[in-house]
Design a protein around this motif. Sequence first.
Motif, PDB file in Angstrom:
ATOM      1  N   PHE B  15       0.887  -1.165   0.000  1.00  0.00           N
ATOM      2  CA  PHE B  15       0.000   0.000   0.000  1.00  0.00           C
ATOM      3  C   PHE B  15       0.919   1.206   0.000  1.00  0.00           C
ATOM      4  O   PHE B  15       1.563   1.482   1.011  1.00  0.00           O
ATOM      5  N   LEU B  18       4.196   0.994   1.953  1.00  0.00           N
ATOM      6  CA  LEU B  18       4.111  -0.009   3.018  1.00  0.00           C
ATOM      7  C   LEU B  18       3.988  -1.412   2.440  1.00  0.00           C
ATOM      8  O   LEU B  18       3.022  -1.723   1.749  1.00  0.00           O
ATOM      9  N   VAL B  20       2.951  -5.015   2.717  1.00  0.00           N
ATOM     10  CA  VAL B  20       1.996  -5.713   3.576  1.00  0.00           C
ATOM     11  C   VAL B  20       2.113  -7.229   3.387  1.00  0.00           C
ATOM     12  O   VAL B  20       1.919  -7.996   4.327  1.00  0.00           O
ATOM     13  N   PRO B  39      -1.181 -12.138  14.360  1.00  0.00           N
ATOM     14  CA  PRO B  39      -1.504 -10.867  15.008  1.00  0.00           C
ATOM     15  C   PRO B  39      -2.220  -9.915  14.058  1.00  0.00           C
ATOM     16  O   PRO B  39      -2.104 -10.025  12.840  1.00  0.00           O
ATOM     17  N   SER B  40      -2.950  -8.998  14.633  1.00  0.00           N
ATOM     18  CA  SER B  40      -3.645  -7.970  13.857  1.00  0.00           C
ATOM     19  C   SER B  40      -2.620  -7.147  13.075  1.00  0.00           C
ATOM     20  O   SER B  40      -1.567  -6.806  13.587  1.00  0.00           O
ATOM     21  N   GLY B  41      -2.929  -6.883  11.823  1.00  0.00           N
ATOM     22  CA  GLY B  41      -2.018  -6.097  10.984  1.00  0.00           C
ATOM     23  C   GLY B  41      -0.965  -6.926  10.284  1.00  0.00           C
ATOM     24  O   GLY B  41      -0.107  -6.389   9.581  1.00  0.00           O
ATOM     25  N   SER B  42      -1.022  -8.257  10.430  1.00  0.00           N
ATOM     26  CA  SER B  42       0.017  -9.091   9.828  1.00  0.00           C
ATOM     27  C   SER B  42      -0.242  -9.365   8.344  1.00  0.00           C
ATOM     28  O   SER B  42       0.600  -9.941   7.673  1.00  0.00           O
ATOM     29  N   GLY B  43      -1.425  -8.978   7.837  1.00  0.00           N
ATOM     30  CA  GLY B  43      -1.674  -9.089   6.399  1.00  0.00           C
ATOM     31  C   GLY B  43      -2.691 -10.143   5.992  1.00  0.00           C
ATOM     32  O   GLY B  43      -2.907 -10.375   4.805  1.00  0.00           O
ATOM     33  N   LYS B  44      -3.377 -10.766   6.947  1.00  0.00           N
ATOM     34  CA  LYS B  44      -4.321 -11.849   6.631  1.00  0.00           C
ATOM     35  C   LYS B  44      -5.457 -11.362   5.731  1.00  0.00           C
ATOM     36  O   LYS B  44      -5.790 -11.991   4.732  1.00  0.00           O
ATOM     37  N   THR B  45      -6.055 -10.243   6.121  1.00  0.00           N
ATOM     38  CA  THR B  45      -7.177  -9.720   5.340  1.00  0.00           C
ATOM     39  C   THR B  45      -6.734  -9.357   3.925  1.00  0.00           C
ATOM     40  O   THR B  45      -7.402  -9.713   2.939  1.00  0.00           O
ATOM     41  N   THR B  46      -5.618  -8.664   3.834  1.00  0.00           N
ATOM     42  CA  THR B  46      -5.112  -8.276   2.514  1.00  0.00           C
ATOM     43  C   THR B  46      -4.848  -9.511   1.663  1.00  0.00           C
ATOM     44  O   THR B  46      -5.191  -9.548   0.476  1.00  0.00           O
ATOM     45  N   GLU B  55      -8.437  -6.137  -3.632  1.00  0.00           N
ATOM     46  CA  GLU B  55      -7.218  -5.314  -3.659  1.00  0.00           C
ATOM     47  C   GLU B  55      -6.429  -5.775  -4.870  1.00  0.00           C
ATOM     48  O   GLU B  55      -6.493  -6.942  -5.250  1.00  0.00           O
TER      49      GLU B  55
END
Lengths: 218, 263
Positions: B15, B18, B20, B39-46, B55
């Motif tokens: 992004f 950044l 990801v 952990p949150s922010g580790s890129g799973k959703t992306t 995306e």
Amino acid sequence: MWDWNYAFEVLPEIASALGVTISATVVGFILALVLGLIWTLLIRSSNKIITTVADSIVKFIRNTPLLVQLYFIFYVFPQFGLSLDPFTAGVIGLGLHYSTYLSEVFRSGIESVGPGQWEVATALNFTTKKTWTRIILPQAIPPVLPVIGNYFITMFKETPLLSAITLVEILQTAQNIGAGTFRYTEPLTIVGVLFLLLSYPASIALRQLENRVTARYS
Amino acid sequence: MSEPIVKYNNVTKYFDDLMVLDGIDFEIQPGEKVALVGPSGSGKTTFARLLMTLEEITDGTIEVEGDYLWHEEDSNGELKPASTEHLRKVRSNIGMVFQHFHLFPHMTVLENIIEAPVTVKGIDKKEAIKDGKEMLEKVGLSDKADTYPAQLSGGQKQRVAIARALVMKPKVLIFDEPTSALDPELVGEVLDVIKDIANQGETSMLLITHEMDFAREVADRIAFFDAGKIVEDGPPSEILYNPQAPRLKEFLERFMSTQASPE
Ligand SMILES: Nc1ncnc2c1ncn2[C@@H]1O[C@H](COP(=O)(O)OP(=O)(O)O)[C@@H](O)[C@H]1O
Ligand SMILES: [Mg+2]
């Protein structure tokens, strides 16, 4: 001062011109709705050039007086080979002018639909067109219907401007009668009353629509 | 072993500046259920959104049933960005259930479910209604067919969203934290529905979840994400009870200690 006999004598002629006023409003408004939606979609385009051009045109039209635009369409266009009769010129002027307001209304309606709806449409493999027609617009339009209705009434009350480009709508009819008899009080009062009789009930109906919408969407 | 249904090849996602996702290779086999934890922010959703084409991929390729998702081969066999048509064709194999449901608020429950089959797939409306009602029964909401989403609880909404995704018969179904937006007492009913679907077998699943018990029960494999990489990937017994990577051990410890057991 006020002559009832004279008033009743001229009433039918003025009322008969209502047809022109109403059809100019209706046709002009349909044009405004269609053009307004087109502006909105063009402004949302991913193509920067299209966005900028459409946005500039809309800003230009919105920020210049309707009367000047009407004069332009009726008196200047013929110099470029485009002669329009007063009704057509008037309807185009009204439609174009109000399309820029409606475009703004559509924009706010569309922006009130969350990004999740777009994403789920992609996830379910909707085409862009079906996303608009089945998902986005059916959610974007109902909440802004009262605002759209308001513009309809406002536009209706602005149709006397079309007398400036020689359209014989109700104000022009009243003026013509006055010019012939040198009595303006009754004809002009009748014009005012006719507008009131139509727009006041319309605004009450609109208020009810607004209540329904608020109840549904809050 | 059969061909994987999904294959990520060196997938990278930025992004702006950044990074990801950092050059991920990953496969899902037909029918396989894979849980993504981390952990949150580790890129799973992306990672999942790239597969749903929500995306855009920055680098690398994703294959679905041997077809490139984001690319097309031109006549020389060179990869070029996929046309809308190609994207839609490959995307039709994938479905997704979102954290916040995203039901269509202007349609009833049944209309929500038949909308895509009718509009997107061109299925006959009568048939779509029949399929839709069957699906509603599966998720236990037959009595809600004519209700509008606003009248449903969160758990019911999510079950409708699952039914809506399922009627499209995707080969791979993505769940991105399907219970994170729910009140605790409604989590169970949604997890039960997902377990049911999982047990019926044929659909591959990508499950992003913080529910470790659920992951252990449903998943054939768990992949642990950290800082845009899959750090460890294996059967639940290995990942949960015999973690190797220090970051995974840390994650599991923190998780077990902060996660008050509901029962
Ligand atoms: N649309 C976006 N624009 C910019 N950064 C984003 C966007 N989406 C996610 N990120 C960032 O990407 C990283 C990974 O996010 P995400 O994939 O949501 O992780 P997870 O699902 O594991 O919590 C985070 O640092 C997040 O802030
Ligand atoms: Mg996430």
